[in-house]
Design an enzyme around this catalytic site. Sequence first.
Site, PDB file in Angstrom:
ATOM      1  N   LYS A  13     -21.072  -6.037  27.951  1.00  0.00           N
ATOM      2  CA  LYS A  13     -21.593  -6.367  29.285  1.00  0.00           C
ATOM      3  C   LYS A  13     -20.965  -7.628  29.856  1.00  0.00           C
ATOM      4  O   LYS A  13     -20.798  -7.728  31.070  1.00  0.00           O
ATOM      5  CB  LYS A  13     -23.117  -6.399  29.313  1.00  0.00           C
ATOM      6  N   ARG A  88     -34.320 -10.688  29.655  1.00  0.00           N
ATOM      7  CA  ARG A  88     -34.160 -10.084  28.336  1.00  0.00           C
ATOM      8  C   ARG A  88     -35.480  -9.510  27.832  1.00  0.00           C
ATOM      9  O   ARG A  88     -35.500  -8.761  26.868  1.00  0.00           O
ATOM     10  CB  ARG A  88     -33.760 -11.159  27.320  1.00  0.00           C
ATOM     11  N   ARG A 127     -14.480 -10.447  17.426  1.00  0.00           N
ATOM     12  CA  ARG A 127     -14.480 -11.357  18.567  1.00  0.00           C
ATOM     13  C   ARG A 127     -14.048 -12.765  18.140  1.00  0.00           C
ATOM     14  O   ARG A 127     -14.442 -13.232  17.072  1.00  0.00           O
ATOM     15  CB  ARG A 127     -15.897 -11.397  19.142  1.00  0.00           C
ATOM     16  N   ARG A 162     -17.568 -17.400  16.607  1.00  0.00           N
ATOM     17  CA  ARG A 162     -18.741 -18.174  17.015  1.00  0.00           C
ATOM     18  C   ARG A 162     -19.817 -18.048  15.929  1.00  0.00           C
ATOM     19  O   ARG A 162     -19.968 -16.965  15.352  1.00  0.00           O
ATOM     20  CB  ARG A 162     -19.269 -17.564  18.320  1.00  0.00           C
ATOM     21  N   ARG A 173     -29.909 -10.684  15.791  1.00  0.00           N
ATOM     22  CA  ARG A 173     -29.940 -10.648  17.257  1.00  0.00           C
ATOM     23  C   ARG A 173     -30.219  -9.229  17.759  1.00  0.00           C
ATOM     24  O   ARG A 173     -30.930  -9.032  18.746  1.00  0.00           O
ATOM     25  CB  ARG A 173     -28.606 -11.146  17.828  1.00  0.00           C
TER      26      ARG A 173
END
Length: 228
Positions: A13, A88, A127, A162, A173
């Site tokens: 997204k 959220r 990532r 990260r 998450r």
Amino acid sequence: MRLVLVGAPGSGKGTQAELLVQRLGLTYVGTGAILRDAIARHTPTGRLVQPLMDQGLLVPDTIVNDVVAELLQRPDRPERFVLDGYPRTCAQAVAFDELQVEARRPLTGVVSFAISDDEVVRRISSRRVCVDKACLASYNLAFRRPRLDGICDKCGSALLIRDDDKEETVRRRLTEFHKSTDALIEHYRRNGLLREVDATQSVEAIYASVLASLGVSTAKAVDFKKPM
Ligand code: AMP
């Protein structure tokens, strides 16, 4: 146009938000990025949210609602925006609805990105982000590689995983995401704003699906290799 994007971390997204900014000239509003910036600047909000974010937990609704309300009530607030990562939870959506009603600026649509947890974990582990806090360019070894391994194209700094992209944190998450998002999606389905797209397609195909779901027909050419 005022849009909300709903999707698991790693659903793409953020990439789609960036393309919508380029294609439709919207202002990008990402609550994750705003909160990470608050942490980097050691603000009171940053100090409050850092331990939660480090563990992959959601920040309390009241804190995020205040951050977004402050941004969207400023005299120089964006009129046309794409929200990435907010609302959220259902409670955030209700608070945001009130904000929109007060400002008489209703949402145009809410785009939901459908993808499995395993695919998300596969994507996030590839990532990489730039260590330079002033740059923070992001790459993906699967589909948006830097020109030189481990080096940022934009500023030449090192690229790292990260902390909240590590697998254990990602799984946590995702659990958090599912706990809160079903009700959120139902909220937007009920009020007729929900648009659903298959997020397992290529970046280009997802972008086309997002535009089609919003009734936007012509897609301008976009450089998909460019760091975000
Ligand atoms: P993101 O960059 O959107 O994946 O967000 C990174 C982290 O910021 C999340 O794991 C949460 O800890 C926090 N965060 C961002 N947006 C919200 C939100 N709307 N509600 C609660 N926590 C959030």
